[in-house]
Design an enzyme around this catalytic site. Sequence first.
Site, short mmCIF file in Angstrom:
data_model
loop_
_atom_site.label_atom_id
_atom_site.label_comp_id
_atom_site.label_asym_id
_atom_site.label_seq_id
_atom_site.Cartn_x
_atom_site.Cartn_y
_atom_site.Cartn_z
CG ASP A 237 53.02 42.70 29.53
OD1 ASP A 237 52.60 42.37 28.86
OD2 ASP A 237 52.01 44.01 29.73
CB CYS A 268 48.63 37.75 31.52
SG CYS A 268 48.01 37.41 30.02
CB SER A 269 48.10 42.35 32.42
OG SER A 269 47.34 43.80 32.43
CB ILE A 272 46.15 37.26 24.57
CG1 ILE A 272 46.45 38.94 24.31
CG2 ILE A 272 44.28 38.06 24.76
CD1 ILE A 272 46.49 39.82 23.81
CD GLN A 314 49.87 40.26 23.51
OE1 GLN A 314 50.59 40.41 25.27
NE2 GLN A 314 49.56 41.65 23.77
#
Length: 353
Positions: A237, A268-269, A272, A314
């Site tokens: 992450d 993913c979680s 994004i 991100q």
Amino acid sequence: MVTGASDFTPSSSNSNPAQQRFDFSVNSTLRILITANQYKYCSEALRLLNEKLQMPHEITKEFARLQANRIRQPEMASSCTVAFHSVNKSKNRYTNVVPFDDNRVVLNSCKDYRLSANGYINASFISTPSPENISKFISTQGPLPHTFEDFWEMVIQYRCPVILMLTRLVDNFKTVKCGDYFQAEDGPREFGKISIVTKWLQTTETSLVLRNMEVNYKESDEPPPSVLHIQYPEWPDHGVPTDTFAVREIFKRLYNVPVNPSPIVVHCSAGIGRTGAYCTIHNTIQRILLGDMSALDLVNTISIFRSQRIGMVQTMEQYLFCYKAIVDELNDLISEFLGGSNAGRYACSARFH
């Protein structure tokens, strides 16, 4: 927004799932064999990208420009009214990552039958205004237990042949990143009116976990469509993998998946960071192979993606990883064309009937 939900047509209740069956064999060999023209495109793109990688300060400036122009949380209220409606708030894993109204995925059939729910699921259509033979994506969050049925409804409704999961269920800090919506090795799993069955399971040398699944309504008499589920649990992450092998293997496995009309689901979680990075890598390589050198403008591609889902790619680390994965894959494609030693590294075959 660049892409609206109207650009994607869900399957009708009368469509034949057998026409979308996805047969996948992990034991045969898939090699991406490029043409002479594609070799020229790859060579030119590789030259330009290698020049860029020699100027890391320019790449840093690019990402800074992306961040300076990003959509801020207060600006989202008027663009995400369905996501922020009181009946839908509990369906969002993160309160600051929700789909825009203009290009959100809309479910015709939804577990939440309240009119104000508006067929809501935290998922966005993602694409670039490219030729028709470029993959389209659905970027979504890791499903929550009370949205499992809606997730599978989306997969059936939009005839999604592949689900790409770029997260673990629980990270190294014991934080839940995604609900277990997919493990069905001990027999059928039911989510409301939907049943899923895992036909086979295999883990590759690059730590990809492959599942060939059948997904269908419990009451349906039609043959169940097959869905390939690929999980890459080793992508951390907010970070990047230690190398690009697994991500590029995913691209190779998806290369022959027909791009129309069915989008690839990627999550993913939050849907994004890692998701945005993979979509950027996949989209860029596809466009280069078509001779579209505008694909080398990653800032533009990610800006388009961010206009469709907030925060795609991100971190600076993820942005640089996109460059590295694209360069590594172009090197591999050129090596294959020239008869290099990489032939047959990736064992898979994807066929549609």
